[in-house]
Design a protein around this motif. Sequence first.
Motif, mmCIF file in Angstrom:
data_model
loop_
_atom_site.group_PDB
_atom_site.id
_atom_site.type_symbol
_atom_site.label_atom_id
_atom_site.label_comp_id
_atom_site.label_asym_id
_atom_site.label_seq_id
_atom_site.Cartn_x
_atom_site.Cartn_y
_atom_site.Cartn_z
ATOM 1 N N THR A 61 0.740 -1.324 -0.038
ATOM 2 C CA THR A 61 0.063 0.153 -0.086
ATOM 3 C C THR A 61 1.023 1.083 0.004
ATOM 4 O O THR A 61 1.685 1.430 0.902
ATOM 5 C CB THR A 61 -1.132 -0.066 1.168
ATOM 6 O OG1 THR A 61 -1.661 -0.980 1.227
ATOM 7 C CG2 THR A 61 -1.998 1.297 1.319
ATOM 8 N N ASN A 62 0.702 2.119 -0.948
ATOM 9 C CA ASN A 62 1.673 3.288 -0.995
ATOM 10 C C ASN A 62 1.010 4.108 0.152
ATOM 11 O O ASN A 62 -0.224 4.577 0.219
ATOM 12 C CB ASN A 62 1.241 3.912 -2.440
ATOM 13 C CG ASN A 62 2.067 5.300 -2.510
ATOM 14 O OD1 ASN A 62 2.243 6.117 -1.754
ATOM 15 N ND2 ASN A 62 2.477 5.526 -3.783
ATOM 16 N N PRO A 63 1.677 4.699 1.249
ATOM 17 C CA PRO A 63 1.366 5.518 2.411
ATOM 18 C C PRO A 63 1.001 6.814 2.097
ATOM 19 O O PRO A 63 0.195 7.424 2.600
ATOM 20 C CB PRO A 63 2.484 5.476 3.083
ATOM 21 C CG PRO A 63 3.809 4.928 2.227
ATOM 22 C CD PRO A 63 3.328 4.390 1.167
ATOM 23 N N THR A 64 1.324 7.199 0.917
ATOM 24 C CA THR A 64 0.794 8.695 0.269
ATOM 25 C C THR A 64 -0.322 8.769 -0.254
ATOM 26 O O THR A 64 -1.382 9.732 0.156
ATOM 27 C CB THR A 64 1.977 9.240 -0.386
ATOM 28 O OG1 THR A 64 3.252 9.424 0.092
ATOM 29 C CG2 THR A 64 1.652 10.791 -0.999
ATOM 30 N N GLY A 66 -2.609 5.757 -0.658
ATOM 31 C CA GLY A 66 -3.493 4.860 -0.161
ATOM 32 C C GLY A 66 -3.667 3.543 -1.218
ATOM 33 O O GLY A 66 -4.562 2.870 -0.760
ATOM 34 N N ASP A 117 6.427 -4.298 -0.420
ATOM 35 C CA ASP A 117 5.854 -3.258 0.522
ATOM 36 C C ASP A 117 6.565 -2.001 0.186
ATOM 37 O O ASP A 117 7.477 -1.971 -0.585
ATOM 38 C CB ASP A 117 6.237 -3.592 2.077
ATOM 39 C CG ASP A 117 5.235 -2.823 2.917
ATOM 40 O OD1 ASP A 117 4.275 -2.187 2.256
ATOM 41 O OD2 ASP A 117 5.082 -2.953 4.185
ATOM 42 N N LYS A 120 7.832 4.588 2.387
ATOM 43 C CA LYS A 120 7.762 6.202 2.288
ATOM 44 C C LYS A 120 9.001 7.051 2.252
ATOM 45 O O LYS A 120 9.314 8.041 1.459
ATOM 46 C CB LYS A 120 6.810 6.754 3.299
ATOM 47 C CG LYS A 120 6.306 8.170 2.911
ATOM 48 C CD LYS A 120 5.240 8.460 4.232
ATOM 49 C CE LYS A 120 4.788 10.073 3.765
ATOM 50 N NZ LYS A 120 3.689 10.349 5.028
ATOM 51 N N ASN A 190 6.215 2.423 8.331
ATOM 52 C CA ASN A 190 6.371 3.900 7.552
ATOM 53 C C ASN A 190 5.847 4.984 8.705
ATOM 54 O O ASN A 190 5.876 5.990 8.416
ATOM 55 C CB ASN A 190 5.284 4.014 6.397
ATOM 56 C CG ASN A 190 5.939 3.291 5.275
ATOM 57 O OD1 ASN A 190 6.957 3.766 4.797
ATOM 58 N ND2 ASN A 190 5.218 2.428 4.576
ATOM 59 N N THR A 248 -0.032 -1.859 9.968
ATOM 60 C CA THR A 248 -0.887 -0.813 9.862
ATOM 61 C C THR A 248 -0.361 0.399 10.227
ATOM 62 O O THR A 248 0.070 0.453 11.251
ATOM 63 C CB THR A 248 -2.081 -1.366 11.010
ATOM 64 O OG1 THR A 248 -1.371 -1.096 12.396
ATOM 65 C CG2 THR A 248 -2.979 -2.664 10.789
ATOM 66 N N ASN A 249 -0.013 1.066 9.215
ATOM 67 C CA ASN A 249 0.593 2.303 9.128
ATOM 68 C C ASN A 249 -0.271 3.486 9.247
ATOM 69 O O ASN A 249 -0.001 4.664 8.947
ATOM 70 C CB ASN A 249 1.608 2.603 8.147
ATOM 71 C CG ASN A 249 2.747 1.481 8.006
ATOM 72 O OD1 ASN A 249 3.549 1.713 9.292
ATOM 73 N ND2 ASN A 249 3.131 1.022 7.051
ATOM 74 N N PHE A 250 -1.190 3.277 10.135
ATOM 75 C CA PHE A 250 -2.263 4.136 10.513
ATOM 76 C C PHE A 250 -2.740 4.058 12.163
ATOM 77 O O PHE A 250 -3.073 3.074 12.486
ATOM 78 C CB PHE A 250 -3.657 3.977 9.836
ATOM 79 C CG PHE A 250 -3.482 3.844 8.290
ATOM 80 C CD1 PHE A 250 -2.935 4.805 7.234
ATOM 81 C CD2 PHE A 250 -3.184 2.302 7.555
ATOM 82 C CE1 PHE A 250 -2.709 4.454 5.987
ATOM 83 C CE2 PHE A 250 -3.155 2.180 6.435
ATOM 84 C CZ PHE A 250 -2.680 3.355 5.709
ATOM 85 N N GLN A 253 -0.195 1.342 15.827
ATOM 86 C CA GLN A 253 0.433 0.196 14.844
ATOM 87 C C GLN A 253 0.322 -1.102 15.388
ATOM 88 O O GLN A 253 0.295 -1.411 16.383
ATOM 89 C CB GLN A 253 1.951 0.564 14.652
ATOM 90 C CG GLN A 253 2.467 -0.062 13.473
ATOM 91 C CD GLN A 253 3.953 0.293 13.620
ATOM 92 O OE1 GLN A 253 4.753 0.168 14.448
ATOM 93 N NE2 GLN A 253 4.410 0.890 12.266
#
Length: 322
Positions: A61-64, A66, A117, A120, A190, A248-250, A253
């Motif tokens: 998942t691209n953290p920028t 989503g 993965d 970022k 990230n 889970t980078n939201f 964690q």
Amino acid sequence: MALYGYTIGEDRDSNASNGKQLDVYRFLIPSAPTGSITPTKVGTIDIAGTVTNADLEGLATNPTTGNVIAVNEARATNPPNPIDPVVIVANVDQKSITSPTHTPSDLHRFGFESGADFSKQQNALYNISGNKTANLGGEPVGSSLYKITTGNPGTISLVDGFGPATTAAQRQGTQPTNPGKFADGLAIDNLNPGKTRAFASDFHTSDGNGNNLYKVDLLTGELSAPIALRTPSGQPLNVNADSDLSFTNFGSQRLIGWLETGAVYEITGYQDELAASGLTLGSATGSNGAGFATATLLGNVTLPNALATTPVQYEGFTIANK
């Protein structure tokens, strides 16, 4: 907004003339152990039949943005010919496909199994590939880390900066950069970036080295000594399946492990190992004396034919906040 897991099945259509159809599923990540987990099919990826190894095992998942990105398995035939295509399906909901340029041109990805993965901090996608047995293509057991730059088509290169100079055999996939360590899942932190804030996973017992995590140095490609996975009761985890791994980078964690059968595990205790002075890359023990983390089964995702006699395998896994 909720945390969803994503996975992609193998080609469900044996008719090669009409290409390959790979179904994309998502499901809620449970907050505590539960029973069965019901997924939702969110799309199908169509890939031309000329791509012989279109098996999207590495999800990230691209953290920028989503967006969920998928990378195919490493190769379908013996090295050094042909040069394997790297099929990347970016934004699985839109199904755009690109293939990065090998750098240098004689580079081949090693092995048959893959995890991926997105970092970022490095603004790049990472892919780990390897074989669990020596008889797949005649290649030795081991894993290697690859860096894929963003863009169209982008580039792919071998990350190998911890030992002697990279050899042609390592670039061409006949010699691993981390011999004796098989890993097919990759998770990058990230929220707390750093060169070793990444893990690779191996949930196989059949490869001879048990159920383990490895710390991964994103700057050198080195995998640490194994971190043994245990059950909540302290027994060695004893499962045997291809895997993937995702943070889970939201928010708060969590580290979630995934088996191709649909089993979802939460992994805890890894925080001690990241800080353990005794479990640096290449060492054998951690602060707790053995180097281990705990894997708790959260539930099983009821994916079509995942447990059939001839199963559809769901090897890739990532988490997105949707």
